[in-house]
Design an enzyme around this catalytic site. Structure first.
Site, PDB file in Angstrom:
ATOM      1  N   LEU A 141     -61.700 -48.373 -18.034  1.00 42.66           N
ATOM      2  CA  LEU A 141     -60.955 -47.290 -18.434  1.00 42.66           C
ATOM      3  C   LEU A 141     -59.951 -47.102 -17.166  1.00 42.66           C
ATOM      4  CD1 LEU A 141     -63.843 -44.880 -20.075  1.00 42.66           C
ATOM      5  CD2 LEU A 141     -61.730 -45.704 -21.292  1.00 42.66           C
ATOM      6  N   ASP A 142     -58.720 -46.640 -17.551  1.00 40.14           N
ATOM      7  CA  ASP A 142     -58.011 -46.329 -16.512  1.00 40.14           C
ATOM      8  C   ASP A 142     -58.128 -45.342 -15.596  1.00 40.14           C
ATOM      9  OD1 ASP A 142     -56.215 -44.348 -17.424  1.00 40.14           O
ATOM     10  OD2 ASP A 142     -55.304 -45.988 -18.895  1.00 40.14           O
ATOM     11  N   TYR A 143     -57.441 -45.090 -14.418  1.00 38.30           N
ATOM     12  CA  TYR A 143     -57.661 -43.930 -13.502  1.00 38.30           C
ATOM     13  C   TYR A 143     -57.671 -42.786 -14.213  1.00 38.30           C
ATOM     14  CZ  TYR A 143     -57.013 -41.519  -8.918  1.00 38.30           C
ATOM     15  OH  TYR A 143     -57.058 -40.688  -7.872  1.00 38.30           O
ATOM     16  N   SER A 192     -58.037 -42.088 -17.180  1.00 38.73           N
ATOM     17  CA  SER A 192     -58.841 -41.678 -18.587  1.00 38.73           C
ATOM     18  C   SER A 192     -60.092 -41.504 -18.135  1.00 38.73           C
ATOM     19  CB  SER A 192     -58.476 -43.062 -19.389  1.00 38.73           C
ATOM     20  OG  SER A 192     -57.265 -43.314 -19.857  1.00 38.73           O
TER      21      SER A 192
END
Length: 261
Positions: free
Chosen positions: A123-125, A127
């Site tokens: 999950l990106d930073y 999210s």
């Protein structure tokens, strides 16, 4: 004194148990030392030895019970018990073991977990939401390789109101940029309006997990994504508070493995 001959030798049988061998990278990953891919790098880098001999071939096998396997000089002590965790990742954490920029990682949230676990996917930073972590390398690889078999559901807040035509393009699949610069077509997505507003919320279910996929999908139809929260992964639902985690039950692990198959 001359000992009598071993009767098993006379019958052409082995006088010692047959060894059970596995690939070295699998043994190292099962011991929680490193991921399967990192274990391969350790082997090719000459940092793994078996019974005193350095091994650099990836196809090499060993017996975890009887061979003396050392990784970077340290003796391996068998396989770790497999651990499966469900974490509610907050915004502002990176999904890596460590970050060269010094940002907090999801590993900082795993208080009391002694096993060396790894995130399954990312999950990106910016999210948040449901993230799986495990030290079961085979399980993690199966989940990531079989992404098209495991639906993942997200709550997404979008800046502005997408048109019906734009949403239809998302549902059908459209071309987005990939990290290597090529354009790839997304698989069909399920999209449902959750909250109508100037900046509406949607529920989106994907059968794949490309890098920053949802953000790139909405960018392709002219909209910025303000928030992303993953709320379901297969049959698992997000049921812990932000920054908290729990262990999966044996039944949940079995269901996930069945979904992969």
């Amino acid at each position: 004194m001359i000992l009598p001959p071993d009767p098993s030798a006379a019958l052409g049988l082995l006088s010692h148990p047959i060894m059970s061998t596995e690939r070295l990278q699998k043994i190292i990953a099962a011991a929680g030392i490193a991921s399967r891919r990192k274990a391969e790098q350790l082997i090719t880098g000459g940092l793994v030895s078996v019974n005193g001999q350095v091994v650099t071939e990836l196809g090499s096998k060993a017996d975890a019970e009887n061979d003396h396997i050392r990784v970077n000089g340290k003796l391996l002590h068998g396989a770790e018990r497999h651990v499966y965790l469900l974490l509610n990742k907050p915004k502002g954490y990176v999904t890596t073991l460590r970050d060269p920029e010094g940002r907090p990682t999801v590993m900082d949230l795993l208080h009391g977990v002694s096993a060396r676990v790894y995130p399954v996917g990312r999950l990106d930073y910016a999210s948040e939401g449901l993230l799986l972590l495990t030290n079961d390398g085979d399980f993690a690889n199966y989940l990531m390789k079989a992404a098209s078999h495991v639906p993942k559901t997200y709550m997404v807040k979008v800046a502005g109101q997408p048109t019906a035509e734009g949403l239809a393009r998302l549902r059908a699949g459209l071309f987005i940029a990939s990290p290597n610069g090529r354009r790839v077509k997304t698989s069909p997505a399920k999209i449902r309006l959750l909250r109508e507003a100037g900046n509406p919320w949607y529920e989106i279910t994907l059968l794949e997990g490309r890098n920053r996929q949802i953000r790139r999908m909405f960018e392709a139809i002219g909209h910025h994504v303000e928030k992303i929260k993953r709320v379901r992964y297969g049959a698992l639902e997000l049921d812990v508070h932000p920054g908290k985690f729990r262990r999966l039950t044996p039944q949940e692990v079995t269901r996930l493995k069945s979904a992969v198959r």
